[in-house]
Scaffold this motif. Structure first.
Motif, short mmCIF file in Angstrom:
data_model
loop_
_atom_site.label_atom_id
_atom_site.label_comp_id
_atom_site.label_asym_id
_atom_site.label_seq_id
_atom_site.Cartn_x
_atom_site.Cartn_y
_atom_site.Cartn_z
N LYS A 256 -1.05 6.67 -6.20
CA LYS A 256 -1.77 7.56 -5.29
C LYS A 256 -3.17 6.97 -5.23
O LYS A 256 -3.82 6.77 -6.26
CB LYS A 256 -1.88 8.97 -5.85
CG LYS A 256 -0.96 10.02 -5.31
CD LYS A 256 -1.00 10.21 -3.85
CE LYS A 256 -0.33 11.52 -3.50
NZ LYS A 256 -0.20 11.73 -2.09
N LEU A 257 -3.64 6.67 -4.04
CA LEU A 257 -4.93 6.01 -3.89
C LEU A 257 -6.05 7.03 -3.78
O LEU A 257 -5.84 8.19 -3.43
CB LEU A 257 -4.89 5.08 -2.68
CG LEU A 257 -3.76 4.05 -2.74
CD1 LEU A 257 -3.75 3.19 -1.49
CD2 LEU A 257 -3.88 3.19 -4.00
N ALA B 107 -7.63 6.09 6.76
CA ALA B 107 -8.08 4.72 7.04
C ALA B 107 -8.50 4.01 5.76
O ALA B 107 -8.16 2.84 5.55
CB ALA B 107 -9.22 4.75 8.05
N ALA B 108 -9.20 4.71 4.89
CA ALA B 108 -9.62 4.11 3.62
C ALA B 108 -8.42 3.79 2.75
O ALA B 108 -8.34 2.72 2.13
CB ALA B 108 -10.58 5.04 2.89
N ARG B 109 -7.45 4.71 2.71
CA ARG B 109 -6.25 4.46 1.90
C ARG B 109 -5.43 3.31 2.48
O ARG B 109 -4.85 2.52 1.73
CB ARG B 109 -5.42 5.74 1.76
CG ARG B 109 -6.11 6.76 0.83
CD ARG B 109 -5.23 7.95 0.53
NE ARG B 109 -4.84 8.70 1.71
CZ ARG B 109 -5.59 9.60 2.33
NH1 ARG B 109 -6.81 9.88 1.88
NH2 ARG B 109 -5.13 10.24 3.39
N ALA C 3 -3.61 -2.22 1.73
CA ALA C 3 -3.55 -3.62 2.15
C ALA C 3 -4.10 -4.54 1.05
O ALA C 3 -3.54 -5.62 0.80
CB ALA C 3 -4.33 -3.82 3.45
N THR C 4 -5.15 -4.12 0.39
CA THR C 4 -5.72 -4.90 -0.71
C THR C 4 -4.71 -5.02 -1.86
O THR C 4 -4.49 -6.10 -2.41
CB THR C 4 -7.03 -4.26 -1.21
OG1 THR C 4 -7.98 -4.28 -0.15
CG2 THR C 4 -7.59 -4.98 -2.43
#
Length: 99
Positions: free
Chosen positions: A9-10, A16-18, A23-24
């Motif tokens: 869970k980010l 958009a931030a998640r 992607a990172t």
């Protein structure tokens, strides 16, 4: 064979931030098979449904043995990847099982 499954869970403030964090994480993890010979197979997926209840990112990786998984865990390139991923994560869950 050991299957290693990790879900995150980010901690991004919005979708958009998640997505950027996911992607990172994806780029960081998908680079590892070329660097760590113990990885038999590796797949990273980003959640596409029910973001309010589902986890954001999942890693599914296979190792020939528990010893291979343990070697992966302490490999310097894996340790470096954890330093990239940990600051992006609110929660982490994992399971390792025999296939």
């Amino acid at each position: 064979m050991i299957r290693h499954v990790v879900s995150w869970k980010l901690n991004g403030a919005d979708a958009a931030a998640r997505a950027e964090q996911a992607a990172t994480i994806t780029a960081t993890l998908t680079a590892l098979p070329a660097l760590i010979p113990e990885i038999g197979a590796l797949q990273v997926g980003t959640n596409v449904a029910y973001p309010e209840s589902n986890w954001d990112v999942v890693l599914i990786a296979d190792y020939a043995s528990l010893e291979a998984l343990e070697a992966y865990q302490v490999h310097p390139d894996h340790v470096a990847a954890t330093h990239v991923i940990k600051p992006l994560v609110a929660s982490r869950s994992n399971v390792d099982f025999e296939v």
